[in-house]
Design a protein around this motif. Structure first.
Motif, PDB file in Angstrom:
ATOM      1  N   GLU A 197     -30.341   9.876 -36.274  1.00 46.14           N
ATOM      2  CA  GLU A 197     -29.781   8.617 -35.796  1.00 46.14           C
ATOM      3  C   GLU A 197     -28.484   8.842 -35.027  1.00 46.14           C
ATOM      4  O   GLU A 197     -28.084   8.010 -34.250  1.00 46.14           O
ATOM      5  CB  GLU A 197     -29.513   7.668 -36.980  1.00 46.14           C
ATOM      6  N   LEU A 198     -27.849   9.966 -35.298  1.00 47.05           N
ATOM      7  CA  LEU A 198     -26.565  10.224 -34.647  1.00 47.05           C
ATOM      8  C   LEU A 198     -26.699  10.979 -33.334  1.00 47.05           C
ATOM      9  O   LEU A 198     -25.743  11.119 -32.579  1.00 47.05           O
ATOM     10  CB  LEU A 198     -25.651  11.017 -35.595  1.00 47.05           C
ATOM     11  N   GLN A 199     -27.905  11.454 -33.119  1.00 52.61           N
ATOM     12  CA  GLN A 199     -28.097  12.384 -32.001  1.00 52.61           C
ATOM     13  C   GLN A 199     -27.557  11.858 -30.673  1.00 52.61           C
ATOM     14  O   GLN A 199     -26.891  12.563 -29.949  1.00 52.61           O
ATOM     15  CB  GLN A 199     -29.582  12.705 -31.837  1.00 52.61           C
TER      16      GLN A 199
ATOM     17  N   ALA B 130     -22.277  21.458 -26.818  1.00 50.24           N
ATOM     18  CA  ALA B 130     -22.222  22.916 -26.888  1.00 50.24           C
ATOM     19  C   ALA B 130     -23.246  23.440 -27.873  1.00 50.24           C
ATOM     20  O   ALA B 130     -23.924  24.441 -27.627  1.00 50.24           O
ATOM     21  CB  ALA B 130     -20.813  23.341 -27.321  1.00 50.24           C
ATOM     22  N   LEU B 131     -23.369  22.740 -28.986  1.00 47.31           N
ATOM     23  CA  LEU B 131     -24.286  23.184 -30.028  1.00 47.31           C
ATOM     24  C   LEU B 131     -25.725  23.180 -29.511  1.00 47.31           C
ATOM     25  O   LEU B 131     -26.478  24.123 -29.714  1.00 47.31           O
ATOM     26  CB  LEU B 131     -24.147  22.255 -31.234  1.00 47.31           C
ATOM     27  N   LEU B 132     -26.057  22.085 -28.863  1.00 42.42           N
ATOM     28  CA  LEU B 132     -27.430  21.965 -28.395  1.00 42.42           C
ATOM     29  C   LEU B 132     -27.694  22.942 -27.250  1.00 42.42           C
ATOM     30  O   LEU B 132     -28.785  23.486 -27.115  1.00 42.42           O
ATOM     31  CB  LEU B 132     -27.722  20.530 -27.948  1.00 42.42           C
TER      32      LEU B 132
ATOM     33  N   THR C 143     -33.163  19.154 -31.320  1.00 40.79           N
ATOM     34  CA  THR C 143     -32.599  18.076 -32.133  1.00 40.79           C
ATOM     35  C   THR C 143     -31.361  18.547 -32.887  1.00 40.79           C
ATOM     36  O   THR C 143     -31.217  19.741 -33.204  1.00 40.79           O
ATOM     37  CB  THR C 143     -33.604  17.532 -33.184  1.00 40.79           C
ATOM     38  N   LEU C 144     -30.534  17.575 -33.161  1.00 42.74           N
ATOM     39  CA  LEU C 144     -29.311  17.829 -33.912  1.00 42.74           C
ATOM     40  C   LEU C 144     -29.647  18.346 -35.306  1.00 42.74           C
ATOM     41  O   LEU C 144     -28.962  19.189 -35.863  1.00 42.74           O
ATOM     42  CB  LEU C 144     -28.555  16.502 -34.004  1.00 42.74           C
TER      43      LEU C 144
ATOM     44  N   LEU D 144     -29.474  22.416 -39.499  1.00 38.98           N
ATOM     45  CA  LEU D 144     -30.095  23.250 -40.521  1.00 38.98           C
ATOM     46  C   LEU D 144     -29.857  24.718 -40.221  1.00 38.98           C
ATOM     47  O   LEU D 144     -29.636  25.530 -41.110  1.00 38.98           O
ATOM     48  CB  LEU D 144     -31.594  22.938 -40.614  1.00 38.98           C
ATOM     49  N   ARG D 145     -29.835  25.031 -39.005  1.00 41.35           N
ATOM     50  CA  ARG D 145     -29.559  26.408 -38.584  1.00 41.35           C
ATOM     51  C   ARG D 145     -28.118  26.784 -38.993  1.00 41.35           C
ATOM     52  O   ARG D 145     -27.869  27.832 -39.580  1.00 41.35           O
ATOM     53  CB  ARG D 145     -29.747  26.498 -37.075  1.00 41.35           C
ATOM     54  N   LEU D 146     -27.235  25.885 -38.676  1.00 40.52           N
ATOM     55  CA  LEU D 146     -25.829  26.145 -38.966  1.00 40.52           C
ATOM     56  C   LEU D 146     -25.584  26.369 -40.443  1.00 40.52           C
ATOM     57  O   LEU D 146     -24.824  27.223 -40.863  1.00 40.52           O
ATOM     58  CB  LEU D 146     -24.987  24.943 -38.517  1.00 40.52           C
ATOM     59  N   THR D 147     -26.193  25.498 -41.267  1.00 40.45           N
ATOM     60  CA  THR D 147     -25.946  25.587 -42.699  1.00 40.45           C
ATOM     61  C   THR D 147     -26.859  26.596 -43.359  1.00 40.45           C
ATOM     62  O   THR D 147     -26.835  26.764 -44.568  1.00 40.45           O
ATOM     63  CB  THR D 147     -26.153  24.225 -43.370  1.00 40.45           C
ATOM     64  N   GLY D 148     -27.699  27.232 -42.551  1.00 36.17           N
ATOM     65  CA  GLY D 148     -28.539  28.285 -43.085  1.00 36.17           C
ATOM     66  C   GLY D 148     -29.599  27.791 -44.034  1.00 36.17           C
ATOM     67  O   GLY D 148     -30.059  28.498 -44.921  1.00 36.17           O
TER      68      GLY D 148
END
Lengths: 252, 500, 241
Positions: C193-195, C217-219, C226-227, C232-236
């Motif tokens: 919803e925040l994307q 930058a992240l995307l 998707t955000l 999920l990648r970031l938090t492993g």
């Protein structure tokens, strides 16, 4: 009912409040009784005071803790919304109330027994020096006063539980029960007519219920001791009935 | 702070249940007092015939008084005085405790015999007297409420007590002496007296008060007939003496009829005066605050009304919204206390302003003669009820904020405010315990209702149940205010420290 | 007053649990900052400390350069939505806002404005709050946050209980508020919803920030579309696959 009892017991023992309240009941009851006994005298060299009743006066204060215990048991659940979970888990609502009542009775009987025993033991230590014999369990009226006081505490807790189930709001429930207990005696004094006084006295759960503590002057009491104790019992039955009906009929 | 008060006021008035609770507190205060007043009746009879109750005499300061004694007197015009020697003071007490079955010789502590200057023999008239009491030594008393102690001790034929009373203008001075030669001043009084007054010897004896516990709670005081007989000689004034039974009501006891009548028996220079009754401010009759008997009832509802809003904040998590809007939490709580205090003050004030005067007129209509209360006292009593309501509300609110539990706060507040009062007036606790309960607990503030004064020299059953509190009105209120202030300070400290 | 939220080295312990362990980040004005992380990461505690509800054992939290507790009319600077269920059931929604308005020296006119803004105009707000649905409570909470027209907004799970239409409305509202130059911090689980709203992402885990990056930058950094995947990648939580 076993399931409900087990669940309610687990709920009760995993919350620290109940134990503290029972401790408060015992302490306040015994301390009051001992303090009053310490001041007992023999006017005109006649040791005629009802020392058993005086020593058990602490019950009038200690019962406030029984009220708190009971109100928290049910109003606390309404306050936090826990009641919805409780009733979802145990849909037989009157059984839930019965389980709560059973546990409450057990707890207040236990707490009350310790409180009464402590009060009378304290009185027993103090009285001989003040010209009175110590209270003895072998004495019929003394034993009746002691047992009756313990039962009285349990009945007050049950009245509170029933009324709190009806009223839900804890402040209103506690206020109503305490008003019923403490204002009834004042209302009795308000009535100018002695016949009306005696009538109201017979209806008042605290006045009539504590008749069970009297060991002297029984003839002057408007009700005899055990009949007196039946008055809070009737209140408790009515309150629990009303509570049970409210719990069944109402949305949780 | 004005914004805060406004916000808290909006918060309070927009929940109908809370407003109704405060209204209920006022109603609950009104009803018991009025029921009591409406249900109480007074009637007086002489023999089997009902008569209107006699109005008690009124003393020089307008208060109702009892004024009954045997007076052996003669006129005194202008300045002058009287000196006598009191050689004996004896009496009887009928049916004293423990068994109430005998008439025994003896004096009650405030039995009186001595000499008096009085503005005529009308009950309630201004007077000054120097006298010996049954148990409190020599006293100088005047105009019913004033009392100065002289030398203690009693009297016997071997150690007589000499008494002297002189008038010089409006100044009356009482003296006493052991030997009739060396005199000590006991006291003086300035009285507004006419040129000619009555001067002479008197004797009286107030009823013996015994109190018993009622089986329905509370205590009942009973007064039993007593009588004093005093023997005077060495009377300094000559001339004719007349005897008057001042304030003598209808009816005589068997003792007076068959054993010893009140009045004077004279044998040469020896005067034996026998009397009964009391010279004192009246303690009988309903008091102004009798219409306010519902106050403890109202207080229970006040406690609930004060706990409901604060408990709701904690239970619903609303406290966080409040703290977000008003990060200075102490102020937020103070504003809340101010609002509930003001609202309950208004409720108590309104209830008392209705019920106290209405109760008075009901009691009057039912045949009672009320003990008078000055207007200022009435205002103090009525405003005092409002103040007690407000202080108890603040106390309860503070407990609510401290405990964050509605049931605990209500029980604690009721147990600390209403229960001590209930125990003090109802329970079989000793009178001394009752008094301490009303000194040390927040219930002390109820003393603000007391409209009548306690006089140590007047025997009466001074108990909370009869409207007498152990602390003076403002001191009592200060105790309650102390509790409320302390609880509020602790609560403010707690909300500041705690995470919301 | 600058429209920022500065969180500097917050530490807080609840008994044996370390809730915040050096949490630090800054929320800049003019964009929506998404505050995300698994349950127990310290998001709510951080917000509560920023809002002066809880006291931190160490560190500071400033709104517009000042501690929240020193603000005279805090709701005029910071609007917050924490627990929308925190309502007195007997009071109407409008009266709820009215007392809040009075505490900030605001009048009833502003209350009616924000009620309209939150889609609670008409008769709804004059009913007792006890009968409100979850979505209505959420809208009332948003109205309360907007009451003082604040430069800083902190919203904890604002999408909870909103229907799809409400979600769309809130997204637009948030984007609009950021476009007006306000600093907007939104914690949410519903990253999807925040994307299209969030311009910046702060990811917390075990009481500290593990990523503080712009969404663009992240995307752009990977091939993630998707955000949620990026998060999920970031938090492993999930492997690269």
């Amino acid at each position: 009912m076993r399931r409900e009892l087990h669940a309610e017991w687990t709920k009760l023992r995993t919350e620290p409040g109940a134990g503290r309240l029972l401790l408060g009941l015992v302490t306040l009851t015994a301390v009051t009784g001992v303090a009053l006994t310490a001041g007992v005298t023999c006017p005109w060299d006649r040791c005629t005071q009802d020392t058993v009743k005086l020593g058990l006066t602490g019950v009038q204060l200690g019962q406030a803790f029984a009220v708190m215990l009971a109100v928290r048991m049910i109003s606390g659940e309404y306050g936090t919304g826990l009641i919805r979970l409780t009733l979802a888990a145990m849909p037989r609502r009157t059984t839930v109330l019965a389980a709560k009542a059973t546990l409450l009775t057990g707890l207040t009987l236990a707490g009350g027994a310790v409180a009464v025993a402590a009060s009378l033991l304290g009185a027993g230590l103090l009285l001989p020096a003040r010209g009175y014999p110590p209270p003895s369990p072998a004495d019929g009226p003394t034993l009746r006063a002691a047992l009756g006081s313990v039962l009285y505490l349990a009945l007050i807790a049950l009245i509170s539980l029933g009324l709190a189930t009806v009223l839900r709001e804890p402040a209103a429930a506690a206020g109503t029960v305490l008003g019923l207990l403490y204002l009834f005696p004042l209302a009795v004094l308000l009535l100018p007519d002695p016949d009306w006084q005696r009538l109201l006295w017979r209806l008042s759960p605290m006045n009539a219920g504590l008749a069970v503590q009297a060991t002297t002057g029984l003839d002057d009491l408007p009700l005899d001791p055990w009949t007196g104790l039946a008055v809070p019992a009737a209140w408790a039955a009515a309150a629990l009935l009303a509570g049970g009906l409210a719990l069944r009929r109402r949305d949780a | 702070m004005a914004e805060l008060l406004r916000a808290e006021w909006t918060k309070f008035r927009t929940v109908r249940g809370w407003v109704l609770t405060v209204v209920a507190a006022a109603l609950v205060t009104v009803v018991p007092g009025l029921l009591f007043a409406a249900g109480s009746h007074s009637s007086c009879s002489v023999g089997p015939i009902e008569v209107p109750c006699p109005t008690p005499p009124v003393g020089p300061d307008g208060g109702a008084v009892e004024d009954r004694f045997s007076f052996v007197h003669q006129a005194l015009t202008g300045d002058g005085g009287l000196t006598v020697r009191l050689t004996s003071m004896t009496g009887i007490i009928t049916y004293p405790p423990p068994d109430h079955d005998k008439i025994v010789p003896g004096l009650v502590p405030w039995a009186k015999a001595g000499i008096m200057v009085k503005d005529g023999t009308r009950p309630g008239a201004s007077y000054a007297a120097v006298l010996l009491t049954g148990g409190h030594g020599v006293r100088m008393q005047y105009d019913f409420t004033h009392d100065t102690a002289g030398r203690p001790g009693g009297v016997s034929r071997r150690s007589p007590r000499w008494l002297r009373l002189t008038r010089s203008g409006d100044r009356l001075t009482g003296y006493e002496s052991a030997d009739g030669r060396r005199w000590t001043e006991v006291g003086t009084a300035r009285l507004d007296l006419p040129d000619t007054v009555q001067i002479g010897m008197f004797a009286n004896s107030p009823g013996d008060l015994t109190v018993k516990q009622s089986e329905t709670g509370g205590s009942i005081g009973q007064k039993r007939f007593t009588q004093t007989t005093a023997v005077f000689d060495q009377v300094s004034r000559q001339g004719t003496w007349s005897g008057t039974e001042v304030g003598d009501g209808p009816g005589e006891t068997d003792w007076e009829r068959y054993h010893r009548a009140n009045g004077l028996v004279r044998s040469g220079g020896t005067f034996t005066v026998t009397g009964t009754g009391d010279i004192a401010p009246s303690r009988d009759g309903p008091v102004f605050e009798d219409g306010l008997r519902g106050v403890p009832f109202g207080l229970v509802v006040v406690v609930v009304a004060a706990v409901l809003p604060i408990a709701a904040e904690y239970r619903r998590g609303l406290i966080r919204t409040t703290v977000l809007a008003v990060p200075r939490r102490g102020r937020a709580l103070a504003a809340k206390a101010a609002v509930i205090g003001a609202v309950t003050f208004a409720a108590g004030l309104a209830a008392a302003a209705v019920t106290a005067p209405l109760g008075m007129s009901l009691l009057r209509a039912n045949g009672f003669v009320l003990l008078p209360a000055p207007l200022l006292t009435q205002v103090r009593v009525i405003a005092g009820v409002g103040a007690v309501f407000a202080l108890v509300a603040v106390f309860a609110l503070a407990l609510g904020a401290l405990f964050r539990r509605a049931a605990g706060a209500v029980v604690a507040a009721v147990a600390l405010v209403v229960l001590p009062y209930m125990l003090a007036v109802f329970s079989p606790v000793p009178d001394e315990v009752s008094r301490w309960l009303l000194r040390l607990t927040p219930a002390a503030g109820l003393a603000i209702q007391q409209s009548v004064q306690e006089y140590p020299q007047v025997l009466s059953h001074y108990t909370p149940g009869a409207g007498y509190y152990p602390l003076p009105p403002w001191a009592g209120l200060a105790v309650t205010a102390g509790y409320a202030g302390l609880a509020l300070a602790l609560a403010i400290r707690a909300v500041r420290r705690r995470d919301a | 007053m600058r429209a920022t939220i500065e969180v500097i080295g917050l530490r807080k312990r609840f008994g044996p649990t370390l809730a915040l362990d050096g949490m630090s980040f800054t929320v800049e004005p003019g964009r929506v900052t998404a505050f995300v992380g698994p349950n127990g990461a310290g998001k709510s505690t951080t917000m509560r400390v920023v809002l002066g509800l809880d006291a931190a054992d160490e560190g500071r939290a400033l709104v517009g350069g000042r501690p929240y507790r020193t603000l005279r009319h805090p709701l005029r600077h910071v609007g917050a939505l924490l627990d929308a269920a925190a309502l007195q059931p007997g009071r109407t929604g409008r009266d709820h806002l009215l007392w809040l308005a009075h505490s900030q020296g605001l009048g009833a006119a502003r209350v009616d404005q924000v009620l309209d803004l939150a889609g609670l105009g008409g008769g709804v707000a004059r009913r007792r709050a006890g009968g409100y649905s979850l979505g209505m409570r959420q809208r009332l909470g948003l109205a309360a946050a907007l009451l003082g027209d604040p430069a800083v907004l902190m919203l904890d799970e604002p999408f909870n209980g909103l229907d799809p239409e409400g979600i769309g409305w809130l997204r637009e509202l948030l984007a609009g508020l950021a476009a007006e130059g306000r600093a907007v911090l939104v914690s949410s689980h519903l990253l999807s919803e925040l994307q299209h709203v969030a311009g910046h992402l702060v990811v917390a885990e075990r009481g500290r920030v593990v990523a503080d990056t712009s969404v663009a930058a992240l995307l752009a950094a990977g091939d993630r579309v998707t955000l949620e995947e990026a998060y999920l990648r970031l938090t492993g939580r999930r492997g690269d696959g």
